[in-house]
Write a protein that holds these residues in place. Structure first.
Motif, mmCIF file in Angstrom:
data_model
loop_
_atom_site.group_PDB
_atom_site.id
_atom_site.type_symbol
_atom_site.label_atom_id
_atom_site.label_comp_id
_atom_site.label_asym_id
_atom_site.label_seq_id
_atom_site.Cartn_x
_atom_site.Cartn_y
_atom_site.Cartn_z
ATOM 1 N N VAL A 133 47.681 37.268 37.648
ATOM 2 C CA VAL A 133 46.775 38.356 37.281
ATOM 3 C C VAL A 133 46.535 38.371 35.773
ATOM 4 C CG1 VAL A 133 46.540 40.877 37.180
ATOM 5 C CG2 VAL A 133 47.317 39.780 39.288
ATOM 6 N N MET A 143 41.546 40.133 43.208
ATOM 7 C CA MET A 143 42.322 41.377 43.107
ATOM 8 C C MET A 143 42.302 42.155 44.428
ATOM 9 S SD MET A 143 43.505 41.428 39.982
ATOM 10 C CE MET A 143 43.653 42.873 38.962
ATOM 11 N N TYR A 196 46.081 42.353 46.741
ATOM 12 C CA TYR A 196 46.705 43.674 46.822
ATOM 13 C C TYR A 196 46.319 44.352 48.123
ATOM 14 C CZ TYR A 196 48.035 43.413 41.899
ATOM 15 O OH TYR A 196 48.590 43.043 40.709
ATOM 16 N N LYS A 238 47.049 49.820 47.367
ATOM 17 C CA LYS A 238 47.364 49.547 45.958
ATOM 18 C C LYS A 238 46.161 49.001 45.191
ATOM 19 C CE LYS A 238 52.315 48.711 46.567
ATOM 20 N NZ LYS A 238 53.426 47.746 46.373
ATOM 21 N N ARG A 239 45.022 48.949 45.860
ATOM 22 C CA ARG A 239 43.842 48.359 45.216
ATOM 23 C C ARG A 239 43.314 49.209 44.067
ATOM 24 N NH1 ARG A 239 40.525 46.533 50.599
ATOM 25 N NH2 ARG A 239 41.726 44.649 51.088
ATOM 26 N N ALA A 294 45.045 48.110 40.955
ATOM 27 C CA ALA A 294 44.607 46.750 40.622
ATOM 28 C C ALA A 294 43.199 46.752 40.038
ATOM 29 C CB ALA A 294 44.664 45.873 41.868
ATOM 30 N N ARG A 305 45.473 54.395 39.551
ATOM 31 C CA ARG A 305 46.666 54.907 40.253
ATOM 32 C C ARG A 305 46.394 56.282 40.882
ATOM 33 N NH1 ARG A 305 51.234 52.033 39.446
ATOM 34 N NH2 ARG A 305 51.191 50.455 37.805
ATOM 35 N N ASP A 320 44.702 55.763 44.165
ATOM 36 C CA ASP A 320 45.619 55.386 45.250
ATOM 37 C C ASP A 320 46.310 56.608 45.847
ATOM 38 O OD1 ASP A 320 45.089 52.668 45.137
ATOM 39 O OD2 ASP A 320 46.619 52.281 43.626
ATOM 40 N N THR A 368 36.207 50.717 44.289
ATOM 41 C CA THR A 368 37.329 50.374 45.178
ATOM 42 C C THR A 368 37.192 51.074 46.520
ATOM 43 O OG1 THR A 368 38.701 50.242 43.199
ATOM 44 C CG2 THR A 368 39.840 50.194 45.316
#
Length: 483
Positions: free
Chosen positions: A2, A113, A117, A121-122, A125, A310, A313, A367
């Motif tokens: 990464v 990515m 993941y 958890k994307r 990422a 985060r 998520d 996302t």
């Protein structure tokens, strides 16, 4: 792996804006006009936009490691050519070669990515991904101004070449084959329609600032491009193996995410162009210092992107999107009331607020949209999303520049006043220019408000696709596919 991807992407995305303050120097060096030197950016954006749709096919056809190394090597060749370019023609060719590598690398990084993941958890990422996509273009003008003031323009490329070389070497050891491969059929007509359609549209919108909306060249390139893209969509819907899968728009969540991310990109790139112009023309700042005023906001966005990832998520996209679009709208509103005496620190603060709002929207909604797609459509979803954002950015920038130019021209004083009362002419010219900036920012406010309205329709969760077929989950182990 990464880390290698992030450094490679940072180098490539940085090149989108790194020449923004170098144009006067390049015009003097090569004895060329403003319209000619603009091709270094216009041509770059066109080739970049053409390559992004092809990336979905390439990521399915070739293994991840080979494709990443090929993209970075292409970019490196272009960078070295630009570093030693003896003429403007060679420099332009080098920029176009760079754009081929960037057009492959940007969506490839996003695909990787999303692949390595799990859906839950994307967000984190993609937040790291957003750090690169948002931070690199914003740093470009400041870095460019500093290098131009202290060194030769060639070092804009010379400082990137060794870093890209290290990324290529490291990728031989650290990059793995993570995206499943197959041998999709490549429809030649689709490639031609995509290249000509998106290339023509991007060229048309990029030329508005120089030629105006009434130019036959602008009108016809946009119309022809739009017609070819319509034919492309119709053809893709009939093919068993489409070159670019437009059925991703059957997902309402994905469609909404693409629209919102496009609006946010328009808001970000448009302001990055208009604010330095205001500071240079109204405040008399140098190119370097006007670019420096944007740096704090760019760094703010860079810090916030992983955090908002985060938060996505944990809490999903809706609350982040609504809050972010509200902050973006409120943060843009004061720009419509700028005066000659508006303090620079006030602009820096407002710009940082806007970037904070953008960081809460861009990667979380992207996302969420990607999570709503089944695994086998992620590469196509990435390509379509990036292409749409590229076109939207060109459209938004073209409209803001044309609004600024037209409103300024409509309000500027008669030229005869210049001989009769020079000071009064200068004062009225400043007022006309300010009126143009106000109109351009009202356009930005309108789109931010539209985005705020649309953000209320974002789903509350993280958008994870509710049903994943067994044939959609493919892992690679020891070079073999496992279902």
């Amino acid at each position: 792996m990464v880390l290698v991807l992030l450094i490679g992407a940072f180098c490539t995305v940085l090149n989108q804006t790194i020449l923004s303050t170098a144009f006067p120097t390049l015009m003097k060096t090569f004895d060329i006009s403003t319209s000619t030197v603009q091709w270094l950016t216009t041509g770059f954006m066109m080739v970049n936009g053409i390559m992004i749709p092809i990336s979905a096919y390439l990521s399915s056809r070739f293994n991840t490691k080979v494709l990443f190394i090929a993209a970075m090597t292409t970019f490196e060749i272009g960078t070295i050519m630009a570093w030693v370019a003896p003429s403007f023609g060679v420099l332009l060719a080098a920029r176009l070669i760079q754009a081929v590598g960037v057009g492959i690398n940007m969506p490839l990084m996003q695909n990787i990515m999303l692949t390595i993941y799990p859906p839950e958890k994307r967000g984190a990422a993609m937040g790291i991904n957003g750090l690169v996509i948002g931070l690199a273009p914003a740093i470009g003008p400041t870095l460019s101004g500093w290098v131009i003031d202290n060194y030769s323009w060639r070092w804009l490329f010379g400082m990137i070449a060794p870093i890209a070389a290290l990324v290529i070497i490291a990728s031989f050891f650290l990059v793995k084959n993570v995206i499943p491969n197959r041998r999709p059929h490549l429809d030649a007509l689709s490639v031609i329609l995509s290249t000509a359609g998106f290339g023509s549209m991007l060229y048309g919108f990029s030329s508005v600032g120089d030629k105006g909306w009434t130019s036959p060249l602008v009108i016809w390139t946009i119309v022809i491009g739009a017609v070819l893209v319509v034919f492309l969509v119709l053809r893709q819907n009939k093919l068993d193996e489409p070159f670019l899968e437009f059925k991703v728009f059957e997902s309402a969540e994905y469609t909404l995410a693409t629209i919102l991310s496009s609006i946010v990109m328009m808001a970000m790139v448009g302001a990055e162009m208009i604010i330095p112009l205001y500071l240079q023309i109204i405040h008399g700042m140098s190119a370097f210092h006007s670019g420096l005023t944007l740096l704090f906001g760019a760094l703010f966005m860079g810090v916030m992107s992983p955090i908002t990832g985060r938060l996505f998520d944990r809490h999903g996209a809706k609350r982040l999107a609504v809050t972010g679009m509200f902050i973006l709208t409120v943060g843009t509103l004061p720009f419509a009331f700028l005066t000659r005496d508006t303090p620079t620190i006030y602009i820096v603060f407002l710009y940082a607020i806007r970037m904070f709002g953008i960081s809460m929207v861009m990667m979380p909604v992207t996302t969420s949209g990607m999570n709503s797609l089944p695994f086998n459509l992620i590469a196509h979803g990435t390509a379509v999303n990036n292409t749409t954002r590229q076109v939207a950015t060109s459209v938004g920038t073209a409209i803001m520049i044309s609004v600024l130019t037209n409103v300024t021209n409509n309000h500027k004083p008669a030229h005869a006043l210049l001989a009769q009362a020079p000071l009064q002419y200068k004062s009225k010219m400043f007022d006309a220019t300010l009126t143009g900036y106000h109109a351009a920012f009202w356009f930005a406010i309108f789109f931010a408000a539209l985005g705020l309205l649309l953000s209320f329709f974002v789903t509350s969760g993280t958008g994870i696709h509710p049903r994943i077929d067994s044939e959609d989950i493919v892992g690679l182990k020891d070079g073999k596919e496992e279902k």
